[in-house]
Design an enzyme around this catalytic site. Structure first.
Site, mmCIF file in Angstrom:
data_model
loop_
_atom_site.group_PDB
_atom_site.id
_atom_site.type_symbol
_atom_site.label_atom_id
_atom_site.label_comp_id
_atom_site.label_asym_id
_atom_site.label_seq_id
_atom_site.Cartn_x
_atom_site.Cartn_y
_atom_site.Cartn_z
ATOM 1 N N LYS A 96 40.674 29.575 -47.773
ATOM 2 C CA LYS A 96 40.990 28.754 -49.100
ATOM 3 C C LYS A 96 40.409 29.732 -50.122
ATOM 4 C CE LYS A 96 41.262 24.193 -47.151
ATOM 5 N NZ LYS A 96 41.018 24.563 -45.852
HETATM 6 O O1 LIG Z 1 44.219 24.315 -45.573
HETATM 7 C C1 LIG Z 1 43.879 23.625 -44.716
HETATM 8 O O2 LIG Z 1 43.971 24.113 -43.522
HETATM 9 C C2 LIG Z 1 43.430 22.342 -44.975
HETATM 10 C C3 LIG Z 1 44.132 21.752 -45.983
HETATM 11 C C4 LIG Z 1 44.119 20.316 -46.368
HETATM 12 O O3 LIG Z 1 44.786 19.732 -47.216
HETATM 13 N N1 LIG Z 1 43.562 19.616 -45.370
HETATM 14 C C5 LIG Z 1 42.720 20.168 -44.244
HETATM 15 O O4 LIG Z 1 42.414 19.190 -43.529
HETATM 16 N N2 LIG Z 1 42.745 21.597 -44.085
HETATM 17 C C6 LIG Z 1 42.302 22.004 -42.862
HETATM 18 O O5 LIG Z 1 42.820 21.633 -41.705
HETATM 19 C C7 LIG Z 1 41.768 21.413 -40.777
HETATM 20 C C8 LIG Z 1 42.039 19.641 -40.212
HETATM 21 O O6 LIG Z 1 41.194 19.530 -39.137
HETATM 22 P P1 LIG Z 1 41.371 18.078 -38.320
HETATM 23 O O7 LIG Z 1 41.189 17.284 -39.342
HETATM 24 O O8 LIG Z 1 40.122 18.317 -37.317
HETATM 25 O O9 LIG Z 1 42.618 18.145 -37.745
HETATM 26 C C9 LIG Z 1 40.332 21.593 -41.123
HETATM 27 O O10 LIG Z 1 40.206 23.131 -40.934
HETATM 28 C C10 LIG Z 1 40.523 21.559 -42.434
HETATM 29 O O11 LIG Z 1 39.695 22.503 -43.345
#
Ligand SMILES: O=C(O)c1cc(=O)[nH]c(=O)n1[C@@H]1O[C@H](COP(=O)(O)O)[C@@H](O)[C@H]1O
Length: 275
Positions: A96
Site C-alpha cells: 500500500k
Molecule cells: O489491500 C489489501 O490487501 C487490503 C485492502 C482492503 O481494503 N482491506 C484489506 O483487508 N486488505 C488486506 O487484506 C488482508 C485481509 O486479511 P483477512 O481479513 O485476514 O482475510 C490484509 O492483509 C489486509 O491488509
C-alpha cells in the site's frame, strides 16, 4: 515480458480466482504452535508457501507482518516471494505505497524491478497523494510486465470517509480512481494490468465498478464477505475479481495439506462467480 494482466488471466483460468493472503499474525503463529520470532515466522511462511502456492493463482503477503522482525523478517519475505513464484503463483506484495513521484519511483524500483531482492508480480498502492503520483509505479510496471492494484473502495468501515467524498469535479474520490484505471486499461486484452482494490464487504455505493482490469476483493472470509456479497457487488464483472482471504484460510494450518485442501475448497466455492 508478458503483461501482468495476461499472466493473471491465464493463472486464474488454470487455478481459480482465490488470492491467498500470507499474513503471519502473532496470534496465528501461536495457533500453529510456533514462537512469535524469526524462526516461527520462517516456518509459518514456508509452510504456507508449500500448502498454497502450487494451487492458487495469486498469493498476497502483507509486508508489515514481515517488517515487524526487521531485516531478518524482510529476508524471510524475500525467500517467501521466491518460493511462491517458483511454485507458479503470482505474488501480489501488499505494501500500500504512495508518495511524491520521485519517491514513488524508489518504491517501484524496490518492488517491481526484477533486479530487486523483493521483486514481485504486483503491488498494492495508495492513490491519496493524487493518482498521478503513482505514475512511476505504473510506468515501471509496464516496463517489467508487472501490475499495480490501487485502493478504491477498501473493506474497512473507515474507508468511506475519504473514498465517498466528492471531488471538485463532482465525482467521488473512489470514482476518480476508477476513472483513471479505466483509462490505463483501455487498450489491454484480455485483461489490463492495473487493478482496483474493492472490498468484499462494501455496501451499495452507486459507483460504476466495471473496467477492463482486475479487482482485488479483500474482506472475503474473516471480515464477513461472502460469495453472495461478491455477486451483489460485482455482478457481471465478477469474472476479473480476485477474492482475497488471509486469516480464514491460514487458520487451517499448520498442516500444509490442510491449507491446500482449504484453498481448493474455497476456489470451488468461488467457481460460480464468473459471468
Ligand atoms: O489491500 C489489501 O490487501 C487490503 C485492502 C482492503 O481494503 N482491506 C484489506 O483487508 N486488505 C488486506 O487484506 C488482508 C485481509 O486479511 P483477512 O481479513 O485476514 O482475510 C490484509 O492483509 C489486509 O491488509
Amino acid at each position: 515480458m508478458t503483461p501482468f494482466g495476461t499472466r493473471l488471466h491465464e493463472a486464474v483460468a488454470a487455478r481459480g480466482p482465490l488470492c491467498a493472503g500470507i499474513d503471519p499474525h502473532a496470534a496465528l503463529l501461536r495457533e500453529w504452535g510456533l514462537d512469535d520470532d524469526v524462526a516461527g515466522l520462517e516456518r509459518f511462511a514456508m509452510t504456507a508457501a508449500e500448502g498454497l502456492a502450487p494451487h492458487v493463482s495469486v498469493v498476497k503477503p502483507q509486508s508489515a507482518f514481515y517488517e515487524r522482525f526487521g531485516s531478518r523478517g524482510i529476508a524471510v519475505l524475500e525467500r517467501l516471494i521466491a518460493a511462491c513464484r517458483d511454485a507458479g503463483a503470482l505474488v501480489l506484495l501488499d505494501v500500500k505505497r504512495g508518495d511524491i513521484g520521485s519517491t514513488s519511483q524508489a518504491y517501484a524500483d524496490a518492488y517491481l524491478d526484477p533486479a530487486s531482492p523483493l521483486a514481485s508480480d504486483a503491488i498494492t498502492a495508495s492513490p491519496y497523494l493524487g493518482f498521478g503520483s503513482l505514475d512511476p509505479m505504473i510506468d515501471t510496471a509496464r516496463k517489467h510486465g508487472a501490475g499495480v492494484f490501487v485502493l478504491a473502495l477498501t473493506s474497512n468501515k473507515e474507508g468511506p470517509e475519504v473514498q465517498h467524498a466528492t471531488t471538485a469535479s463532482g465525482t467521488t474520490v473512489a470514482g476518480t480512481v476508477l476513472d483513471h484505471l479505466r483509462r490505463l486499461n483501455a487498450d489491454a486484452s484480455p485483461l489490463g494490468s492495473f487493478g482496483a482494490v474493492i472490498g468484499a464487504t462494501i455496501g451499495e455505493t452507486g459507483e460504476d465498478l466495471a473496467f477492463n482490469g482486475p479487482v482485488l476483493a479483500p474482506g472475503y472470509g474473516a471480515q464477513g464477505g461472502t460469495v453472495a456479497d461478491l455477486k451483489r457487488i460485482f455482478g457481471a464483472s465478477a469474472g476479473a475479481v480476485l477474492p482475497s482471504s488471509s486469516r480464514e484460510l491460514l487458520r487451517h494450518g499448520p498442516d500444509a495439506g490442510a491449507l491446500r485442501d482449504a484453498a481448493l475448497r474455497t476456489n470451488d466455492e468461488l467457481a460460480g462467480l464468473a459471468g
